[in-house]
Design a protein around this motif. Structure first.
Motif, PDB file in Angstrom:
ATOM      1  N   TYR A 164      21.474  -8.769  58.290  1.00  0.00           N
ATOM      2  CA  TYR A 164      22.418  -8.004  57.481  1.00  0.00           C
ATOM      3  C   TYR A 164      23.781  -8.642  57.701  1.00  0.00           C
ATOM      4  N   ALA A 165      24.516  -8.882  56.642  1.00  0.00           N
ATOM      5  CA  ALA A 165      25.850  -9.473  56.779  1.00  0.00           C
ATOM      6  C   ALA A 165      26.809  -8.455  57.397  1.00  0.00           C
ATOM      7  N   PHE A 166      27.677  -8.928  58.239  1.00  0.00           N
ATOM      8  CA  PHE A 166      28.736  -8.084  58.791  1.00  0.00           C
ATOM      9  C   PHE A 166      29.885  -8.047  57.793  1.00  0.00           C
ATOM     10  N   GLY A 167      30.408  -6.854  57.500  1.00  0.00           N
ATOM     11  CA  GLY A 167      31.529  -6.710  56.578  1.00  0.00           C
ATOM     12  C   GLY A 167      31.193  -7.073  55.144  1.00  0.00           C
ATOM     13  N   HIS A 168      29.950  -6.875  54.736  1.00  0.00           N
ATOM     14  CA  HIS A 168      29.499  -7.191  53.376  1.00  0.00           C
ATOM     15  C   HIS A 168      30.118  -6.201  52.384  1.00  0.00           C
ATOM     16  N   PRO A 169      30.447  -6.644  51.155  1.00  0.00           N
ATOM     17  CA  PRO A 169      31.021  -5.724  50.158  1.00  0.00           C
ATOM     18  C   PRO A 169      30.111  -4.531  49.844  1.00  0.00           C
ATOM     19  N   ASP A 170      28.790  -4.706  49.935  1.00  0.00           N
ATOM     20  CA  ASP A 170      27.851  -3.613  49.688  1.00  0.00           C
ATOM     21  C   ASP A 170      27.401  -2.970  50.995  1.00  0.00           C
ATOM     22  N   ASP A 171      28.278  -2.918  51.964  1.00  0.00           N
ATOM     23  CA  ASP A 171      27.941  -2.423  53.289  1.00  0.00           C
ATOM     24  C   ASP A 171      27.367  -1.002  53.265  1.00  0.00           C
ATOM     25  N   ASP A 172      27.822  -0.172  52.349  1.00  0.00           N
ATOM     26  CA  ASP A 172      27.294   1.194  52.266  1.00  0.00           C
ATOM     27  C   ASP A 172      25.800   1.207  51.954  1.00  0.00           C
ATOM     28  N   LEU A 173      25.319   0.221  51.231  1.00  0.00           N
ATOM     29  CA  LEU A 173      23.900   0.121  50.923  1.00  0.00           C
ATOM     30  C   LEU A 173      23.078   0.005  52.208  1.00  0.00           C
ATOM     31  N   TYR A 174      23.602  -0.692  53.202  1.00  0.00           N
ATOM     32  CA  TYR A 174      22.894  -0.872  54.466  1.00  0.00           C
ATOM     33  C   TYR A 174      22.620   0.458  55.165  1.00  0.00           C
ATOM     34  N   ARG A 175      23.427   1.467  54.870  1.00  0.00           N
ATOM     35  CA  ARG A 175      23.267   2.771  55.520  1.00  0.00           C
ATOM     36  C   ARG A 175      22.137   3.592  54.908  1.00  0.00           C
ATOM     37  N   THR A 176      21.684   3.238  53.709  1.00  0.00           N
ATOM     38  CA  THR A 176      20.755   4.108  52.993  1.00  0.00           C
ATOM     39  C   THR A 176      19.421   3.472  52.619  1.00  0.00           C
ATOM     40  N   HIS A 177      19.308   2.171  52.661  1.00  0.00           N
ATOM     41  CA  HIS A 177      18.046   1.541  52.255  1.00  0.00           C
ATOM     42  C   HIS A 177      17.212   1.229  53.498  1.00  0.00           C
ATOM     43  N   PHE A 178      15.928   0.953  53.283  1.00  0.00           N
ATOM     44  CA  PHE A 178      15.077   0.510  54.390  1.00  0.00           C
ATOM     45  C   PHE A 178      14.406  -0.787  53.973  1.00  0.00           C
ATOM     46  N   PRO A 179      14.496  -1.834  54.796  1.00  0.00           N
ATOM     47  CA  PRO A 179      13.926  -3.125  54.402  1.00  0.00           C
ATOM     48  C   PRO A 179      12.398  -3.094  54.431  1.00  0.00           C
ATOM     49  N   THR A 180      11.777  -3.188  53.271  1.00  0.00           N
ATOM     50  CA  THR A 180      10.321  -3.103  53.198  1.00  0.00           C
ATOM     51  C   THR A 180       9.646  -4.276  53.906  1.00  0.00           C
ATOM     52  N   LYS A 181      10.310  -5.399  54.028  1.00  0.00           N
ATOM     53  CA  LYS A 181       9.738  -6.551  54.735  1.00  0.00           C
ATOM     54  C   LYS A 181       9.592  -6.279  56.222  1.00  0.00           C
ATOM     55  N   LEU A 182      10.296  -5.296  56.740  1.00  0.00           N
ATOM     56  CA  LEU A 182      10.224  -4.993  58.164  1.00  0.00           C
ATOM     57  C   LEU A 182       8.789  -4.715  58.599  1.00  0.00           C
ATOM     58  N   SER A 183       8.037  -3.992  57.780  1.00  0.00           N
ATOM     59  CA  SER A 183       6.646  -3.702  58.148  1.00  0.00           C
ATOM     60  C   SER A 183       5.823  -4.988  58.201  1.00  0.00           C
ATOM     61  N   GLU A 184       6.035  -5.904  57.260  1.00  0.00           N
ATOM     62  CA  GLU A 184       5.313  -7.174  57.285  1.00  0.00           C
ATOM     63  C   GLU A 184       5.705  -8.003  58.509  1.00  0.00           C
ATOM     64  N   TYR A 185       6.981  -8.026  58.838  1.00  0.00           N
ATOM     65  CA  TYR A 185       7.438  -8.768  60.015  1.00  0.00           C
ATOM     66  C   TYR A 185       6.807  -8.198  61.284  1.00  0.00           C
ATOM     67  N   ALA A 186       6.690  -6.878  61.355  1.00  0.00           N
ATOM     68  CA  ALA A 186       6.119  -6.250  62.548  1.00  0.00           C
ATOM     69  C   ALA A 186       4.647  -6.624  62.717  1.00  0.00           C
ATOM     70  N   TRP A 187       3.921  -6.796  61.629  1.00  0.00           N
ATOM     71  CA  TRP A 187       2.495  -7.129  61.694  1.00  0.00           C
ATOM     72  C   TRP A 187       2.224  -8.606  61.948  1.00  0.00           C
ATOM     73  N   GLN A 188       3.212  -9.486  61.851  1.00  0.00           N
ATOM     74  CA  GLN A 188       2.967 -10.930  61.812  1.00  0.00           C
ATOM     75  C   GLN A 188       2.560 -11.575  63.133  1.00  0.00           C
ATOM     76  N   GLY A 189       2.744 -10.904  64.252  1.00  0.00           N
ATOM     77  CA  GLY A 189       2.365 -11.493  65.526  1.00  0.00           C
ATOM     78  C   GLY A 189       3.384 -12.470  66.074  1.00  0.00           C
ATOM     79  N   MET A 190       4.615 -12.356  65.618  1.00  0.00           N
ATOM     80  CA  MET A 190       5.719 -13.190  66.092  1.00  0.00           C
ATOM     81  C   MET A 190       6.902 -12.284  66.386  1.00  0.00           C
ATOM     82  N   PRO A 191       7.795 -12.726  67.255  1.00  0.00           N
ATOM     83  CA  PRO A 191       8.972 -11.886  67.509  1.00  0.00           C
ATOM     84  C   PRO A 191       9.885 -11.818  66.286  1.00  0.00           C
TER      85      PRO A 191
END
Length: 160
Positions: free
Chosen positions: A54-81
Protein backbone atom coordinates in the motif's frame (compact mmCIF):
# COMPACT_ATOMS: atom_id res chain seq x y z
CA UNK A 1 9.35 1.36 -3.40
CA UNK A 2 11.07 -0.10 -6.46
CA UNK A 3 13.27 3.00 -6.81
CA UNK A 4 14.45 2.61 -3.22
CA UNK A 5 15.52 -1.00 -3.81
CA UNK A 6 18.01 -0.06 -6.55
CA UNK A 7 21.49 -0.88 -5.30
CA UNK A 8 20.20 -2.84 -2.28
CA UNK A 9 20.72 -6.28 -3.85
CA UNK A 10 16.95 -6.93 -3.88
CA UNK A 11 14.65 -6.79 -6.88
CA UNK A 12 10.92 -6.79 -7.43
CA UNK A 13 9.75 -9.24 -10.08
CA UNK A 14 6.48 -8.35 -11.84
CA UNK A 15 4.24 -10.95 -13.49
CA UNK A 16 1.71 -9.09 -15.62
CA UNK A 17 0.15 -8.75 -19.07
CA UNK A 18 1.39 -5.18 -19.09
CA UNK A 19 5.12 -4.62 -19.44
CA UNK A 20 6.31 -1.82 -17.13
CA UNK A 21 7.13 1.38 -19.01
CA UNK A 22 9.26 4.43 -18.43
CA UNK A 23 11.31 4.67 -15.27
CA UNK A 24 9.61 1.66 -13.68
CA UNK A 25 10.85 -0.61 -16.50
CA UNK A 26 14.44 -0.08 -15.35
CA UNK A 27 13.66 -0.66 -11.70
CA UNK A 28 11.89 -4.03 -11.75
CA UNK A 29 12.28 -7.43 -13.39
CA UNK A 30 9.45 -8.05 -15.85
CA UNK A 31 8.71 -11.78 -15.90
CA UNK A 32 5.81 -11.84 -18.37
CA UNK A 33 2.28 -13.20 -18.20
CA UNK A 34 1.39 -16.85 -17.68
CA UNK A 35 -1.65 -19.04 -17.09
CA UNK A 36 -2.63 -19.50 -13.45
CA UNK A 37 -1.17 -23.02 -13.34
CA UNK A 38 2.19 -21.93 -14.77
CA UNK A 39 2.32 -18.64 -12.87
CA UNK A 40 2.20 -20.08 -9.35
CA UNK A 41 4.85 -22.68 -10.18
CA UNK A 42 7.17 -20.03 -11.70
CA UNK A 43 6.47 -17.65 -8.84
CA UNK A 44 7.40 -20.24 -6.24
CA UNK A 45 10.54 -21.27 -8.15
CA UNK A 46 11.77 -17.75 -8.90
CA UNK A 47 10.77 -15.67 -5.88
CA UNK A 48 11.47 -15.68 -2.15
CA UNK A 49 8.24 -14.00 -1.01
CA UNK A 50 5.11 -12.23 -2.21
CA UNK A 51 4.83 -8.49 -1.73
CA UNK A 52 1.57 -6.71 -0.89
CA UNK A 53 2.18 -2.96 -0.95
CA UNK A 54 0.00 0.00 0.00
CA UNK A 55 1.46 3.39 -0.88
CA UNK A 56 2.14 5.75 1.99
CA UNK A 57 0.35 9.10 1.59
CA UNK A 58 -1.56 7.93 -1.51
CA UNK A 59 -4.27 10.32 -2.84
CA UNK A 60 -6.86 7.52 -2.42
CA UNK A 61 -5.68 6.76 1.10
CA UNK A 62 -9.25 6.64 2.43
CA UNK A 63 -9.90 3.64 0.18
CA UNK A 64 -7.26 1.70 2.14
CA UNK A 65 -9.43 2.02 5.25
CA UNK A 66 -12.48 0.33 3.72
CA UNK A 67 -11.45 -2.26 1.13
CA UNK A 68 -10.02 -5.73 1.66
CA UNK A 69 -7.39 -7.08 -0.76
CA UNK A 70 -8.86 -10.25 -2.26
CA UNK A 71 -5.38 -11.43 -3.29
CA UNK A 72 -4.50 -11.74 0.39
CA UNK A 73 -6.27 -15.10 0.59
CA UNK A 74 -4.32 -16.39 -2.43
CA UNK A 75 -1.03 -15.15 -0.96
CA UNK A 76 -1.81 -16.90 2.33
CA UNK A 77 -2.37 -20.24 0.54
CA UNK A 78 0.78 -20.06 -1.63
CA UNK A 79 3.26 -21.63 0.79
CA UNK A 80 5.62 -18.65 0.73
CA UNK A 81 6.10 -15.79 3.15
CA UNK A 82 4.10 -12.63 2.55
CA UNK A 83 5.79 -9.26 2.98
CA UNK A 84 3.18 -6.59 3.63
CA UNK A 85 4.10 -2.90 3.49
CA UNK A 86 1.83 0.05 4.15
CA UNK A 87 0.18 2.40 6.61
CA UNK A 88 -1.28 0.77 9.72
CA UNK A 89 -4.84 1.93 8.89
CA UNK A 90 -5.01 -0.07 5.61
CA UNK A 91 -7.34 -3.05 6.04
CA UNK A 92 -4.84 -5.54 4.63
CA UNK A 93 -2.17 -4.23 7.02
CA UNK A 94 -4.66 -4.45 9.91
CA UNK A 95 -5.12 -8.11 8.95
CA UNK A 96 -1.33 -8.49 9.14
CA UNK A 97 -1.22 -6.79 12.54
CA UNK A 98 -3.86 -9.27 13.74
CA UNK A 99 -1.85 -12.21 12.30
CA UNK A 100 1.82 -11.24 12.80
CA UNK A 101 2.89 -14.88 12.66
CA UNK A 102 1.57 -15.14 9.08
CA UNK A 103 3.46 -12.28 7.42
CA UNK A 104 6.46 -9.98 7.55
CA UNK A 105 4.98 -6.57 8.21
CA UNK A 106 6.38 -3.06 7.69
CA UNK A 107 4.15 -0.14 8.68
CA UNK A 108 6.58 2.76 8.24
CA UNK A 109 7.64 4.48 5.02
CA UNK A 110 11.26 3.96 6.03
CA UNK A 111 13.43 1.85 3.74
CA UNK A 112 15.78 0.51 6.44
CA UNK A 113 13.25 -1.73 8.27
CA UNK A 114 12.00 -2.99 4.92
CA UNK A 115 15.50 -3.95 3.74
CA UNK A 116 16.33 -5.48 7.15
CA UNK A 117 13.20 -7.64 6.98
CA UNK A 118 14.00 -8.74 3.41
CA UNK A 119 17.56 -9.59 4.45
CA UNK A 120 16.28 -11.59 7.43
CA UNK A 121 13.94 -13.59 5.19
CA UNK A 122 16.64 -14.12 2.57
CA UNK A 123 19.15 -15.39 5.13
CA UNK A 124 16.81 -17.37 7.38
CA UNK A 125 15.09 -20.33 5.73
CA UNK A 126 13.49 -21.32 9.04
CA UNK A 127 11.80 -17.91 9.33
CA UNK A 128 10.52 -18.18 5.74
CA UNK A 129 9.11 -21.64 6.42
CA UNK A 130 7.58 -20.59 9.77
CA UNK A 131 5.82 -17.57 8.24
CA UNK A 132 4.60 -19.56 5.21
CA UNK A 133 3.23 -22.38 7.38
CA UNK A 134 1.51 -19.91 9.71
CA UNK A 135 -0.08 -18.18 6.71
CA UNK A 136 -1.43 -21.50 5.44
CA UNK A 137 -2.85 -22.27 8.89
CA UNK A 138 -4.59 -18.88 9.01
CA UNK A 139 -5.87 -19.46 5.45
CA UNK A 140 -7.38 -22.78 6.54
CA UNK A 141 -9.30 -20.96 9.28
CA UNK A 142 -10.24 -17.73 7.52
CA UNK A 143 -10.18 -18.37 3.78
CA UNK A 144 -11.54 -21.90 3.38
CA UNK A 145 -14.43 -21.61 0.87
CA UNK A 146 -16.33 -24.60 2.28
CA UNK A 147 -16.11 -23.24 5.81
CA UNK A 148 -17.09 -19.74 4.66
CA UNK A 149 -20.14 -21.10 2.83
CA UNK A 150 -21.16 -23.20 5.85
CA UNK A 151 -20.84 -20.18 8.15
CA UNK A 152 -22.89 -18.06 5.71
CA UNK A 153 -25.66 -20.69 5.64
CA UNK A 154 -25.59 -20.87 9.45
CA UNK A 155 -26.02 -17.09 9.69
CA UNK A 156 -28.91 -17.20 7.21
CA UNK A 157 -30.62 -19.97 9.21
CA UNK A 158 -30.19 -18.04 12.46
CA UNK A 159 -31.70 -14.94 10.87
CA UNK A 160 -34.88 -16.79 9.82
Amino acid sequence: MARKLVGSGHRIRIYSRDRPEGELAGLVDYAGCFSHEVLWKKFQEECDASLLVYAFGHPDDDLYRTHFPTKLSEYAWQGMPMVMVGPSHATGIIWGLEHPEACALITRADLEPFLARLKELFENAEARIRIAEAAIEVARKEFDPIGIRARFHQILCEAC
